[in-house]
Design a protein around this motif. Structure first.
Motif, PDB file in Angstrom:
ATOM      1  N   LEU A  18       0.829  -1.201   0.000  1.00 52.39           N
ATOM      2  CA  LEU A  18       0.000   0.000   0.000  1.00 52.39           C
ATOM      3  C   LEU A  18       0.866   1.255   0.000  1.00 52.39           C
ATOM      4  CD1 LEU A  18      -2.762  -1.169   2.478  1.00 52.39           C
ATOM      5  CD2 LEU A  18      -3.063  -0.697   0.043  1.00 52.39           C
ATOM      6  N   ASP A  21       1.777   2.273  -3.378  1.00 51.58           N
ATOM      7  CA  ASP A  21       0.582   2.534  -4.191  1.00 51.58           C
ATOM      8  C   ASP A  21       0.083   1.313  -4.950  1.00 51.58           C
ATOM      9  OD1 ASP A  21       0.246   5.189  -3.405  1.00 51.58           O
ATOM     10  OD2 ASP A  21       1.695   5.898  -4.889  1.00 51.58           O
ATOM     11  N   ASN A  23      -2.630  -1.039  -4.510  1.00 53.42           N
ATOM     12  CA  ASN A  23      -3.789  -1.106  -3.622  1.00 53.42           C
ATOM     13  C   ASN A  23      -4.912  -2.016  -4.112  1.00 53.42           C
ATOM     14  OD1 ASN A  23      -4.639   0.477  -5.699  1.00 53.42           O
ATOM     15  ND2 ASN A  23      -4.985   2.300  -4.479  1.00 53.42           N
ATOM     16  N   GLU A  66     -10.369  -1.521  -4.245  1.00 54.81           N
ATOM     17  CA  GLU A  66      -9.080  -0.987  -3.795  1.00 54.81           C
ATOM     18  C   GLU A  66      -9.109  -0.880  -2.276  1.00 54.81           C
ATOM     19  OE1 GLU A  66      -8.104   1.833  -7.655  1.00 54.81           O
ATOM     20  OE2 GLU A  66      -8.378   2.783  -5.713  1.00 54.81           O
ATOM     21  N   ARG A  68      -7.308   1.198   1.093  1.00 53.44           N
ATOM     22  CA  ARG A  68      -6.545   2.367   1.537  1.00 53.44           C
ATOM     23  C   ARG A  68      -6.373   2.300   3.045  1.00 53.44           C
ATOM     24  NH1 ARG A  68      -6.570   5.155  -3.123  1.00 53.44           N
ATOM     25  NH2 ARG A  68      -8.487   5.491  -4.218  1.00 53.44           N
TER      26      ARG A  68
END
Length: 93
Positions: A18, A21, A23, A66, A68
């Protein structure tokens, strides 16, 4: 919670992905040798339940998901980073 997350060898790998990037689950599996979709999904689910990650589902075909890091997850990762530094200091001694 800490024992469950730190005890899972893939959680720290997911956090690193993560941070780079990466994800999306498919990308994660392709990026890490030995990581299976089943194990990744279990790891991601646990992290979402603890509030470390959030799952974002897009209404597209094919479906796109995705992950985060949440604000709580940012704080949690700060602690993990401090533990990593401490471990490195111990190894030097």
């Amino acid at each position: 919670m800490v024992e469950t997350i730190v005890g899972c060898k893939w959680s720290l790998t997911v956090y690193q992905l993560l941070d780079q990037d990466i994800n999306r689950p498919g990308e994660m599996v392709r990026s890490v040798e030995g990581l299976t979709t089943k194990v990744l999904n279990q790891c991601l689910k646990r992290n979402v339940e603890f509030g470390i990650l959030e799952k974002i589902s897009y209404p597209e075909i094919p479906p796109r998901v995705e992950y985060r890091v949440t604000s709580f997850g940012e704080k949690f990762m700060t602690i993990l980073d401090a533990l990593k530094v401490l471990q490195e200091e111990i190894e030097v001694q």
